[in-house]
Design a protein around this motif. Structure first.
Motif, short mmCIF file in Angstrom:
data_model
loop_
_atom_site.label_atom_id
_atom_site.label_comp_id
_atom_site.label_asym_id
_atom_site.label_seq_id
_atom_site.Cartn_x
_atom_site.Cartn_y
_atom_site.Cartn_z
N GLN A 56 -37.22 54.59 44.75
CA GLN A 56 -37.74 53.50 45.59
C GLN A 56 -39.08 53.86 46.24
OE1 GLN A 56 -36.35 50.30 45.88
NE2 GLN A 56 -38.39 50.02 46.75
N ALA A 57 -39.16 55.10 46.75
CA ALA A 57 -40.40 55.53 47.42
C ALA A 57 -41.58 55.55 46.44
CB ALA A 57 -40.21 56.91 48.05
N LEU A 58 -41.31 56.05 45.23
CA LEU A 58 -42.37 56.09 44.22
C LEU A 58 -42.72 54.69 43.73
CD1 LEU A 58 -41.29 59.24 42.14
CD2 LEU A 58 -43.21 59.05 43.71
N GLN A 59 -41.71 53.82 43.71
CA GLN A 59 -41.96 52.41 43.36
C GLN A 59 -42.94 51.79 44.35
OE1 GLN A 59 -38.87 49.35 42.99
NE2 GLN A 59 -37.68 50.78 41.75
N ASP A 60 -42.67 52.02 45.65
CA ASP A 60 -43.54 51.45 46.70
C ASP A 60 -44.96 51.99 46.56
OD1 ASP A 60 -40.92 51.54 49.28
OD2 ASP A 60 -41.37 50.09 47.70
N GLU A 61 -45.05 53.30 46.27
CA GLU A 61 -46.35 53.94 46.11
C GLU A 61 -47.09 53.31 44.91
OE1 GLU A 61 -46.05 58.33 46.66
OE2 GLU A 61 -47.34 58.34 44.86
N LEU A 62 -46.33 53.06 43.86
CA LEU A 62 -46.91 52.49 42.64
C LEU A 62 -47.40 51.07 42.88
CD1 LEU A 62 -47.55 52.71 39.66
CD2 LEU A 62 -45.15 52.26 39.13
N VAL A 63 -46.63 50.31 43.63
CA VAL A 63 -47.05 48.93 43.95
C VAL A 63 -48.35 48.96 44.76
CG1 VAL A 63 -46.45 46.85 45.25
CG2 VAL A 63 -44.74 47.94 43.83
N GLN A 64 -48.45 49.93 45.68
CA GLN A 64 -49.69 50.11 46.47
C GLN A 64 -50.88 50.37 45.55
OE1 GLN A 64 -50.67 50.03 49.57
NE2 GLN A 64 -48.69 49.44 50.37
N GLU A 65 -50.67 51.29 44.61
CA GLU A 65 -51.76 51.66 43.68
C GLU A 65 -52.16 50.46 42.83
OE1 GLU A 65 -50.57 55.07 41.41
OE2 GLU A 65 -50.21 56.27 43.21
N MET A 66 -51.16 49.69 42.40
CA MET A 66 -51.45 48.49 41.59
C MET A 66 -52.28 47.50 42.42
SD MET A 66 -47.77 47.73 39.86
CE MET A 66 -47.06 48.76 38.59
N SER A 67 -51.88 47.31 43.67
CA SER A 67 -52.60 46.35 44.53
C SER A 67 -54.05 46.77 44.71
CB SER A 67 -51.95 46.25 45.91
OG SER A 67 -50.62 45.86 45.80
#
Lengths: 189, 167
Positions: free
Chosen positions: B29-40
Motif C-alpha cells: 500500500q505504501a509503495l502504491q501511494d508513492e507510485l501514484v504520487q510519482e505518476m501525478s
C-alpha cells in the motif's frame, strides 16, 4: 473493426475492476504533487546557482590566485565544467521526463539505453576523476616542494580522493545492477 | 501547455485511473501511494511542458485518457525495474502471489480480480488492465507501442490466464 468482443465476462470484470479502485484523496494528491513540483524547481534553481558560483570561483582563482601559468591554465580548464555540467544535467532530466510520455515499448528502449549510458558515464567519470586527481597531485607536489604549503594541498588531495572513491563505488554498484535491470526490461517486452 | 487549474482538474478526474494502474503493479500500500504520487508528478510535468511533440497532440478526451494511461504505465514499469533492482519482497513480479491471493480471498470479486491481475506476467497484465479501463484495441496498441495483432494475442492469453486464476 475492433477485434475485442464485448462479452459478459469482460463486462463483469470491468465492473469489479472499477469497484476495486483504491481510495484516493484527490485534493491531498494534488497538494502533494504541487509541493513535489515546487521542490524540484527549487532544486533546479539551487543546482544552477551553485554551478554559477563554482564557475565564478574558478574564474576568480584563475585571475587572482594562480601563482604561475600552469595553475592559470588548470583553473581555466575548470571554469566551464560546473556550468556545463549543470546545463547537461538539466537537459538529461528533461529527456527523462519526455520519455515518460512515449509508448511503453519506446520507453523501455529508452530506459535500456539510459541504463547502459549511465554505467558508461560513471566509468568515464571515474577515469576522468582519476586523471584530474593525478594532475592535482602534480600541482600539490610542486607547491609543497616549492612553497611548503602542506596543509592546503594535502587537504585538497584528501577531499578529492574521497570524491574519486565515491565515483568508483557508484560505478561498481551500477555495473552490478545493470544485468538485472536489463533482464527485467527484456521480460516486459 | 495547460494551466495549473486545468492540470488540477485533470488530476482530479484521472486520480482513480492512476490508483488502479498503481494497484495492478504494486501490492504494498505504501509503495502504491508513492507510485501514484510519482505518476501525478509525471502527468503534471508532461502537461506543463511547452514542447510536447506533435504525435501526442490531444484530440479530445479520449486522447488525454490514453496519454495519461501511457504516462501512468511508464512510471509503473519504471517502478518495477527499480524495485527489482532493490530486491524488495514487495516488488510486483517477485512477490509470492499465492500468499497475496489467499490473504485477500473473500466473496468480493473485486479483491480477487486485482490479486489475480497481479499474478499475470507484466505484458499480459498491461493489456488486460488497459482493456478493463475501457480502452479499445487501437488505444492499447498506441499506449504500449505494439501492433493491434500483438495486442489481440496478448489479450486473448491474458483473459484465459485470468479466467483460470479466478476459478
Amino acid at each position: 473493426m475492433d477485434k475485442f468482443e464485448a462479452d459478459d465476462q469482460l463486462a463483469k470484470w470491468q465492473q469489479a475492476f472499477v469497484q476495486a479502485t483504491p481510495k484516493v484523496d484527490s485534493a491531498a494528491l494534488i497538494a502533494q504533487t504541487q509541493k513535489s513540483r515546487a521542490k524540484l524547481k527549487l532544486k533546479g534553481i539551487i543546482d544552477s546557482f551553485l554551478g554559477v558560483v563554482v564557475t565564478v570561483f574558478c574564474i576568480y582563482a584563475m585571475l587572482f590566485e594562480a601563482k604561475n601559468t600552469y595553475e592559470t591554465i588548470m583553473f581555466a580548464l575548470l571554469v566551464p565544467i560546473p556550468l556545463g555540467f549543470g546545463i547537461w544535467s538539466y537537459r538529461l532530466r528533461r529527456k527523462l521526463w519526455q520519455a515518460e510520455t512515449l509508448d511503453v515499448n519506446a520507453m523501455l528502449n529508452f530506459k535500456e539505453n539510459q541504463l547502459k549510458h549511465q554505467v558508461h558515464y560513471w566509468h568515464v567519470s571515474f577515469i576522468g576523476c582519476v586523471v584530474l586527481w593525478c594532475a592535482l597531485l602534480v600541482v600539490a607536489l610542486f607547491n609543497i616542494v616549492m612553497f611548503k604549503t602542506y596543509s592546503l594541498w594535502l587537504i585538497q588531495l584528501g577531499i578529492n580522493g574521497i570524491i574519486v572513491l565515491a565515483v568508483y563505488v557508484r560505478y561498481k554498484k551500477l555495473k552490478a545492477q545493470l544485468a538485472v535491470a536489463l533482464e527485467s526490461i527484456q521480460a516486459m517486452r | 501547455m495547460k494551466t495549473d487549474v486545468q492540470i488540477n482538474t485533470l488530476l482530479n478526474e484521472y486520480a482513480p485511473l492512476l490508483a488502479r494502474v498503481a494497484a495492478t503493479y504494486e501490492i504494498n500500500q505504501a509503495l502504491q501511494d508513492e507510485l501514484v504520487q510519482e505518476m501525478s508528478l509525471a502527468v503534471w510535468r508532461a502537461f506543463e511542458s511547452n514542447d510536447s511533440s506533435p504525435d501526442v497532440a490531444f484530440r479530445g478526451d479520449a486522447s488525454i485518457k490514453t496519454y495519461i494511461a501511457r504516462i501512468a504505465h511508464n512510471k509503473a514499469v519504471d517502478h518495477v525495474i527499480k524495485e527489482q533492482n532493490r530486491k524488495e519482497v514487495a516488488s510486483s513480479e517477485s512477490i509470492d502471489y499465492t500468499q497475496a491471493l489467499s490473504a485477500h480471498k473473500s466473496p468480493d470479486d473485486s479483491l480477487d480480480l486485482m490479486a489475480a491481475l497481479r499474478k499475470l506476467t507484466l505484458k499480459y497484465r498491461q493489456v488486460l488492465a488497459l482493456q478493463l479501463e475501457g480502452f479499445n484495441q487501437s488505444e492499447i496498441a498506441q499506449t504500449l507501442g505494439l501492433s493491434e495483432d500483438a495486442v489481440a494475442k496478448r489479450s486473448s492469453r491474458a483473459r484465459q490466464q485470468l479466467a483460470s486464476l479466478m476459478e
